[in-house]
Scaffold this motif. Structure first.
Motif, PDB file in Angstrom:
ATOM      1  N   GLY A  72     -19.220  10.366 -18.240  1.00 35.27           N
ATOM      2  CA  GLY A  72     -17.992  10.752 -18.732  1.00 35.27           C
ATOM      3  C   GLY A  72     -17.963  11.225 -20.105  1.00 35.27           C
ATOM      4  O   GLY A  72     -18.588  10.741 -20.905  1.00 35.27           O
ATOM      5  N   TRP A  73     -17.329  12.423 -20.347  1.00 39.97           N
ATOM      6  CA  TRP A  73     -17.229  12.632 -21.611  1.00 39.97           C
ATOM      7  C   TRP A  73     -15.616  13.041 -22.075  1.00 39.97           C
ATOM      8  O   TRP A  73     -15.091  13.559 -21.410  1.00 39.97           O
ATOM      9  CB  TRP A  73     -17.992  14.165 -22.203  1.00 39.97           C
ATOM     10  CG  TRP A  73     -17.771  14.376 -23.737  1.00 39.97           C
ATOM     11  CD1 TRP A  73     -18.268  13.712 -24.784  1.00 39.97           C
ATOM     12  CD2 TRP A  73     -16.701  15.376 -24.446  1.00 39.97           C
ATOM     13  NE1 TRP A  73     -17.848  14.374 -26.018  1.00 39.97           N
ATOM     14  CE2 TRP A  73     -16.872  15.219 -25.497  1.00 39.97           C
ATOM     15  CE3 TRP A  73     -15.921  16.345 -23.602  1.00 39.97           C
ATOM     16  CZ2 TRP A  73     -16.274  16.103 -26.655  1.00 39.97           C
ATOM     17  CZ3 TRP A  73     -15.285  16.919 -24.596  1.00 39.97           C
ATOM     18  CH2 TRP A  73     -15.395  17.034 -25.862  1.00 39.97           C
ATOM     19  N   GLU A  78     -17.290  14.793 -30.800  1.00 43.04           N
ATOM     20  CA  GLU A  78     -18.189  15.578 -31.150  1.00 43.04           C
ATOM     21  C   GLU A  78     -19.837  14.921 -30.980  1.00 43.04           C
ATOM     22  O   GLU A  78     -20.856  15.732 -30.858  1.00 43.04           O
ATOM     23  CB  GLU A  78     -17.958  16.249 -32.523  1.00 43.04           C
ATOM     24  CG  GLU A  78     -16.673  17.099 -32.480  1.00 43.04           C
ATOM     25  CD  GLU A  78     -16.429  18.068 -33.768  1.00 43.04           C
ATOM     26  OE1 GLU A  78     -17.301  18.084 -34.766  1.00 43.04           O
ATOM     27  OE2 GLU A  78     -15.513  18.472 -33.759  1.00 43.04           O
ATOM     28  N   GLN A  79     -19.916  13.963 -31.677  1.00 44.92           N
ATOM     29  CA  GLN A  79     -21.295  13.040 -31.853  1.00 44.92           C
ATOM     30  C   GLN A  79     -21.791  12.803 -30.430  1.00 44.92           C
ATOM     31  O   GLN A  79     -22.913  12.957 -30.461  1.00 44.92           O
ATOM     32  CB  GLN A  79     -21.047  11.801 -32.600  1.00 44.92           C
ATOM     33  CG  GLN A  79     -20.847  12.265 -34.196  1.00 44.92           C
ATOM     34  CD  GLN A  79     -20.764  10.844 -34.986  1.00 44.92           C
ATOM     35  OE1 GLN A  79     -20.576   9.867 -34.349  1.00 44.92           O
ATOM     36  NE2 GLN A  79     -20.841  10.638 -36.402  1.00 44.92           N
ATOM     37  N   GLY A  80     -20.843  12.723 -29.447  1.00 52.92           N
ATOM     38  CA  GLY A  80     -21.687  12.165 -28.300  1.00 52.92           C
ATOM     39  C   GLY A  80     -21.587  13.578 -27.298  1.00 52.92           C
ATOM     40  O   GLY A  80     -22.268  13.318 -26.017  1.00 52.92           O
ATOM     41  N   PHE A  81     -21.248  14.484 -27.686  1.00 55.66           N
ATOM     42  CA  PHE A  81     -21.085  15.916 -26.900  1.00 55.66           C
ATOM     43  C   PHE A  81     -22.464  16.234 -26.531  1.00 55.66           C
ATOM     44  O   PHE A  81     -22.959  16.563 -25.362  1.00 55.66           O
ATOM     45  CB  PHE A  81     -20.416  16.826 -27.337  1.00 55.66           C
ATOM     46  CG  PHE A  81     -19.971  17.835 -26.268  1.00 55.66           C
ATOM     47  CD1 PHE A  81     -19.456  17.611 -25.190  1.00 55.66           C
ATOM     48  CD2 PHE A  81     -19.991  19.285 -26.641  1.00 55.66           C
ATOM     49  CE1 PHE A  81     -19.495  18.698 -24.118  1.00 55.66           C
ATOM     50  CE2 PHE A  81     -19.534  20.350 -25.871  1.00 55.66           C
ATOM     51  CZ  PHE A  81     -19.258  19.987 -24.617  1.00 55.66           C
ATOM     52  N   PRO A 132      -6.811  24.906 -27.762  1.00 51.71           N
ATOM     53  CA  PRO A 132      -7.793  25.789 -28.593  1.00 51.71           C
ATOM     54  C   PRO A 132      -9.351  24.976 -28.808  1.00 51.71           C
ATOM     55  O   PRO A 132     -10.210  25.840 -29.049  1.00 51.71           O
ATOM     56  CB  PRO A 132      -7.073  25.598 -30.079  1.00 51.71           C
ATOM     57  CG  PRO A 132      -5.474  25.589 -29.485  1.00 51.71           C
ATOM     58  CD  PRO A 132      -5.607  24.494 -28.447  1.00 51.71           C
ATOM     59  N   GLU A 133      -9.377  23.716 -28.979  1.00 55.59           N
ATOM     60  CA  GLU A 133     -10.696  23.061 -29.156  1.00 55.59           C
ATOM     61  C   GLU A 133     -11.376  23.309 -27.827  1.00 55.59           C
ATOM     62  O   GLU A 133     -12.747  23.394 -27.912  1.00 55.59           O
ATOM     63  CB  GLU A 133     -10.531  21.730 -29.303  1.00 55.59           C
ATOM     64  CG  GLU A 133      -9.798  21.309 -30.857  1.00 55.59           C
ATOM     65  CD  GLU A 133      -8.325  21.711 -30.964  1.00 55.59           C
ATOM     66  OE1 GLU A 133      -7.588  21.634 -29.889  1.00 55.59           O
ATOM     67  OE2 GLU A 133      -7.859  22.130 -31.988  1.00 55.59           O
TER      68      GLU A 133
END
Length: 306
Positions: A158-159, A175-178, A196-197
């Motif tokens: 999961g993210w 962001e680091q884990g994406f 928006p992100e």
């Protein structure tokens, strides 16, 4: 206490009857231009005029899971925006996603094509270990989907924007884990809120980070996916197929290439439908809590978009 019901493309009378039965001392009215001021609103795709005429609302209850369209409107400054926590949607979403994952993993689409031609075929069984499923978005729906897939013994990841912990699920955050999350996924399920992100998050660069032969399942919002990027990666073979329930324009236009693409399954935004009785129970319970001055779950933070 007054409750105004303003839901586009929704049969109003069953909702009005249910709300009145659950809150018999409240006046529950179908909104019309110039209607009396209300304390609470139950809405789906309301016009801007509704909020312009109801600036005093204490809370607005959205009968769908997504609030992105609602947050584009000018809302009353002091009104809470409250989404449904579940209301019967999570089990539907788990059904849909598990069906899509298993259909792809077991190659049931290929068997179906063979049997239509009268062919009795055989395919070598595949290992679940080779089909890790990554779920983007670990809210109420995402967590239920993840737990269901764990029950079928798929590796599940999961993210989410912030760290989460779910038994049996390898969780990534931020962001680091994406990038690591994408690289570890062969099946990608999108259950993110649209902000928006997250708009266009399933683009060529991100989808290319998935394992070769990836499968895409989008049950969140159509604007998460860049259509042309998916088509290009399907043509290249990097992506093996997709199950899509949501689209940038709905209904999906008649000439859209998704309709006829042999590797894409299209469904008409039906992965999880609002269940009226469960929703009414949840909404009226939250109204009662707010009246008592108690906190309620599902309050949207407009700055985050969910």
């Amino acid at each position: 206490m007054r409750i105004s019901f303003c839901c586009t493309d929704t049969a109003s009378e069953p909702w009005l009857q249910g709300l009145r039965a659950a809150l018999p001392t409240a006046k529950v009215l179908l909104w019309e231009p110039g209607a009396p001021l209300a304390d609470y609103a139950v809405v789906w795709a309301p016009p801007q005029q509704f909020f312009d005429e109801q600036p005093q609302l204490k809370a607005v209850f959205n009968i769908g899971a997504g609030v992105d369209a609602l947050l584009k409107l000018r809302l009353p400054p002091n009104a809470l925006v409250v989404r449904l926590d579940d209301a019967g949607m999570s089990v539907q979403m788990a059904e849909y996603v598990c069906h899509a994952v298993i259909r792809h993993f077991r190659e049931l689409d290929a068997y179906e094509a063979d049997t239509r031609q009268g062919n009795w075929s055989f395919r070598k069984p595949r290992s679940r270990a080779d089909f890790p499923v990554g779920i983007m978005g670990m809210g109420v729906l995402g967590e239920r989907v993840a737990r269901s897939l764990v029950g079928f013994e798929f590796p599940v990841m999961g993210w989410s924007r912030t760290p989460k912990s779910v038994d049996g699920v390898q969780c990534f955050a931020g962001e680091q884990g994406f990038a690591d999350f994408l690289a570890a996924s062969r099946v990608l399920v999108c259950l993110l809120p649209l902000t928006p992100e997250t708009r266009d998050i399933m683009n060529h660069a991100n989808l290319s980070r998935l394992q070769s032969g990836a499968y895409i399942i989008n049950v969140a919002r159509g604007a998460h996916l860049v259509d042309d990027d998916l088509l290009a990666l399907l043509d290249s073979g990097h992506i093996a197929g997709a199950a899509l329930d949501v689209f940038r324009t709905e209904p999906l236009s008649a000439g859209h290439p998704f309709w006829q693409h042999p590797k894409i399954v299209v469904t008409p935004h039906t992965s999880a439908r609002t269940l009226r009785s469960e929703s009414i129970t949840q909404i009226t319970s939250k109204i009662t809590a707010i009246q008592r001055g108690e906190p309620v779950a599902g309050v949207v933070e407009p700055s985050r978009g969910y």
